[in-house]
Scaffold this motif. Structure first.
Motif, PDB file in Angstrom:
ATOM      1  N   ASN A   1      14.734  23.985 -52.442  1.00  0.00           N
ATOM      2  CA  ASN A   1      13.956  22.802 -52.833  1.00  0.00           C
ATOM      3  C   ASN A   1      14.053  21.705 -51.782  1.00  0.00           C
ATOM      4  N   ALA A   2      15.241  21.569 -51.184  1.00  0.00           N
ATOM      5  CA  ALA A   2      15.404  20.561 -50.131  1.00  0.00           C
ATOM      6  C   ALA A   2      14.563  20.927 -48.910  1.00  0.00           C
ATOM      7  N   LEU A   3      14.545  22.228 -48.563  1.00  0.00           N
ATOM      8  CA  LEU A   3      13.738  22.670 -47.428  1.00  0.00           C
ATOM      9  C   LEU A   3      12.261  22.436 -47.695  1.00  0.00           C
ATOM     10  N   ARG A   4      11.827  22.707 -48.919  1.00  0.00           N
ATOM     11  CA  ARG A   4      10.427  22.488 -49.280  1.00  0.00           C
ATOM     12  C   ARG A   4      10.061  21.016 -49.143  1.00  0.00           C
ATOM     13  N   THR A   5      10.968  20.142 -49.547  1.00  0.00           N
ATOM     14  CA  THR A   5      10.703  18.710 -49.429  1.00  0.00           C
ATOM     15  C   THR A   5      10.667  18.269 -47.967  1.00  0.00           C
ATOM     16  N   MET A   6      11.576  18.808 -47.166  1.00  0.00           N
ATOM     17  CA  MET A   6      11.637  18.433 -45.756  1.00  0.00           C
ATOM     18  C   MET A   6      10.406  18.884 -44.988  1.00  0.00           C
ATOM     19  N   MET A   7       9.777  19.968 -45.425  1.00  0.00           N
ATOM     20  CA  MET A   7       8.629  20.499 -44.698  1.00  0.00           C
ATOM     21  C   MET A   7       7.436  19.554 -44.691  1.00  0.00           C
ATOM     22  N   ILE A   8       7.365  18.663 -45.673  1.00  0.00           N
ATOM     23  CA  ILE A   8       6.214  17.764 -45.745  1.00  0.00           C
ATOM     24  C   ILE A   8       6.382  16.562 -44.829  1.00  0.00           C
ATOM     25  N   PHE A   9       7.612  16.251 -44.408  1.00  0.00           N
ATOM     26  CA  PHE A   9       7.856  15.055 -43.610  1.00  0.00           C
ATOM     27  C   PHE A   9       7.107  15.052 -42.282  1.00  0.00           C
ATOM     28  N   PRO A  10       7.153  16.139 -41.470  1.00  0.00           N
ATOM     29  CA  PRO A  10       6.411  16.099 -40.200  1.00  0.00           C
ATOM     30  C   PRO A  10       4.930  15.836 -40.385  1.00  0.00           C
ATOM     31  N   TYR A  11       4.353  16.377 -41.453  1.00  0.00           N
ATOM     32  CA  TYR A  11       2.925  16.196 -41.699  1.00  0.00           C
ATOM     33  C   TYR A  11       2.601  14.741 -42.018  1.00  0.00           C
ATOM     34  N   LEU A  12       3.558  14.038 -42.627  1.00  0.00           N
ATOM     35  CA  LEU A  12       3.324  12.652 -43.027  1.00  0.00           C
ATOM     36  C   LEU A  12       3.544  11.664 -41.881  1.00  0.00           C
ATOM     37  N   LEU A  13       4.288  12.073 -40.869  1.00  0.00           N
ATOM     38  CA  LEU A  13       4.566  11.156 -39.758  1.00  0.00           C
ATOM     39  C   LEU A  13       3.304  10.884 -38.946  1.00  0.00           C
ATOM     40  N   PRO A  14       3.105   9.653 -38.497  1.00  0.00           N
ATOM     41  CA  PRO A  14       1.976   9.365 -37.600  1.00  0.00           C
ATOM     42  C   PRO A  14       2.106  10.162 -36.307  1.00  0.00           C
ATOM     43  N   THR A  15       0.975  10.560 -35.764  1.00  0.00           N
ATOM     44  CA  THR A  15       0.985  11.371 -34.549  1.00  0.00           C
ATOM     45  C   THR A  15       1.697  10.661 -33.399  1.00  0.00           C
ATOM     46  N   LEU A  16       1.524   9.367 -33.308  1.00  0.00           N
ATOM     47  CA  LEU A  16       2.166   8.610 -32.227  1.00  0.00           C
ATOM     48  C   LEU A  16       3.680   8.716 -32.320  1.00  0.00           C
ATOM     49  N   VAL A  17       4.218   8.673 -33.530  1.00  0.00           N
ATOM     50  CA  VAL A  17       5.666   8.796 -33.720  1.00  0.00           C
ATOM     51  C   VAL A  17       6.135  10.186 -33.306  1.00  0.00           C
ATOM     52  N   VAL A  18       5.351  11.198 -33.660  1.00  0.00           N
ATOM     53  CA  VAL A  18       5.700  12.570 -33.294  1.00  0.00           C
ATOM     54  C   VAL A  18       5.747  12.727 -31.774  1.00  0.00           C
ATOM     55  N   ILE A  19       4.774  12.160 -31.082  1.00  0.00           N
ATOM     56  CA  ILE A  19       4.738  12.269 -29.620  1.00  0.00           C
ATOM     57  C   ILE A  19       5.909  11.526 -28.995  1.00  0.00           C
ATOM     58  N   PHE A  20       6.223  10.330 -29.499  1.00  0.00           N
ATOM     59  CA  PHE A  20       7.388   9.601 -28.991  1.00  0.00           C
ATOM     60  C   PHE A  20       8.657  10.433 -29.161  1.00  0.00           C
ATOM     61  N   MET A  21       8.793  11.067 -30.316  1.00  0.00           N
ATOM     62  CA  MET A  21       9.986  11.843 -30.605  1.00  0.00           C
ATOM     63  C   MET A  21      10.110  13.041 -29.658  1.00  0.00           C
ATOM     64  N   TRP A  22       8.996  13.784 -29.488  1.00  0.00           N
ATOM     65  CA  TRP A  22       9.049  14.965 -28.627  1.00  0.00           C
ATOM     66  C   TRP A  22       9.122  14.592 -27.149  1.00  0.00           C
ATOM     67  N   THR A  23       8.547  13.474 -26.771  1.00  0.00           N
ATOM     68  CA  THR A  23       8.702  13.001 -25.390  1.00  0.00           C
ATOM     69  C   THR A  23      10.158  12.695 -25.095  1.00  0.00           C
ATOM     70  N   PHE A  24      10.837  12.111 -26.068  1.00  0.00           N
ATOM     71  CA  PHE A  24      12.258  11.812 -25.898  1.00  0.00           C
ATOM     72  C   PHE A  24      13.092  13.090 -25.876  1.00  0.00           C
ATOM     73  N   LEU A  25      12.808  14.037 -26.791  1.00  0.00           N
ATOM     74  CA  LEU A  25      13.569  15.281 -26.852  1.00  0.00           C
ATOM     75  C   LEU A  25      13.413  16.111 -25.582  1.00  0.00           C
ATOM     76  N   LEU A  26      12.214  16.071 -24.982  1.00  0.00           N
ATOM     77  CA  LEU A  26      11.933  16.882 -23.803  1.00  0.00           C
ATOM     78  C   LEU A  26      12.083  16.105 -22.495  1.00  0.00           C
ATOM     79  N   ASP A  27      12.605  14.905 -22.571  1.00  0.00           N
ATOM     80  CA  ASP A  27      12.793  14.087 -21.371  1.00  0.00           C
ATOM     81  C   ASP A  27      13.738  14.788 -20.396  1.00  0.00           C
TER      82      ASP A  27
END
Length: 304
Positions: free
Chosen positions: A110-136
């Motif tokens: 149930n926790a995994l199911r709940t967590m799966m919706i979070f990336p979809y809800l995040l604004p695209t700009l936030v996702v790009i900032f996050m992955w830009t930082f992770l792949l820096d």
């Protein structure tokens, strides 16, 4: 007189059914024409003029010829296909794997199911900032992990590399939109009759055989819908790649939507070429949809 009355009654009943059908069909048709038909027709009409926003000069198919013969079109088309196909297939595989895990009602499901919706809800700009930082290449956790385990000898500038920019954008897209496939497949898995698996076990079927003969046939309709809808969506996707790479480096991630933007707003604006390219994209996707419905007949999935 009775026969005449019966005939009149049947005719009256027929007229009522026909009027009811028209009353339901006509508003839907008008809505479809106004919301879909008029904008599409207008956009395709604009593509036949050299400058739809100013002193329009009729160019007929000239804009289409210019776009199709440009050096960038082939690259942008290939990048769009690679991006759409890769992100769709990987999202499908990831979503199916996680859906199979959660469907087993494991601890923490149930926790995994709940967590799966979070990336979809995040604004695209936030996702790009996050992955830009992770792949820096300097402070990114991904580079540090690969260096620590000896996978690479020096940091990789993922979004600045012609080799790794597209894979990096695909990974970011799959992370954000993988939950789309997950929830559709999970809902379909939970609709499968558990007795089918019980009978398969009684008859000596292995886990793989049960998956192949029960799970996959029942998921076929959902898988086809995901491939069509998500494939079209990702083919038209603009924001993730543009925010991450601006179509670079050296057009390594320039897709057709980005090419439309560049034609319309960068350098010397070419609105005629931009609308023509948008028309080409529409025709390509319409052709894919027609082939899809002809080859796979998804309406049969609904009736069965």
């Amino acid at each position: 007189m009775s026969a005449v009355s019966t005939l009149q009654g049947r005719l009256g009943e027929f007229d009522e059914k026909r009027l009811l059908l028209l009353a339901m069909f006509v508003p839907f048709t008008l809505f479809f024409v106004l919301v879909w038909g008029v904008p599409i027709g207008y956009a395709l009409g604009m593509s036949l003029f050299s400058d739809p926003t100013g002193a329009a000069e009729f160019a007929f198919l000239g804009n289409y010829v210019d776009v199709l013969t440009s050096e960038l079109f082939g690259t942008a088309l290939w990048n769009s296909i690679v991006y759409a196909l890769s992100s769709t297939v990987l999202s499908l595989v990831l979503g199916l794997g996680l859906a199979l895990v959660v469907n087993r009602k494991i601890k923490g499901g149930n926790a995994l199911r709940t967590m799966m919706i979070f990336p979809y809800l995040l604004p695209t700009l936030v996702v790009i900032f996050m992955w830009t930082f992770l792949l820096d290449p300097n402070v990114g956790a991904v580079n540090q992990f690969l260096l620590d385990y000896g996978v690479i000898q020096e940091p990789l500038a993922f979004f600045s590399s012609t080799t790794w920019a597209m894979p990096a954008a695909i990974v970011a897209s799959v992370w954000k939109y993988g939950s789309f496939a997950f929830f559709i497949l999970l809902a379909r898995l939970q609709a499968i009759d558990p007795n089918l698996y019980e009978r398969a076990r009684v008859e000596g079927a292995s886990t793989w055989q049960a998956f192949r003969d029960i799970t996959i046939p029942n998921l076929r309709g959902a898988i086809l819908i995901i491939i069509l809808v998500r494939g079209i969506w990702m083919f038209n996707k603009f924001d993730i790649i543009y925010l991450a790479t601006r179509g670079g480096p050296l057009d390594a991630t320039t897709t057709l939507p980005i090419m439309v933007y560049e034609l319309a707003f960068l350098g010397s604006p070419d609105f005629g070429g931009a609308t023509a390219l948008a028309g080409i994209m529409f025709l390509l996707l319409a052709a894919v949809a027609v082939v899809y419905f002809w080859a796979f007949k998804p309406e049969q999935e609904v009736t069965t």
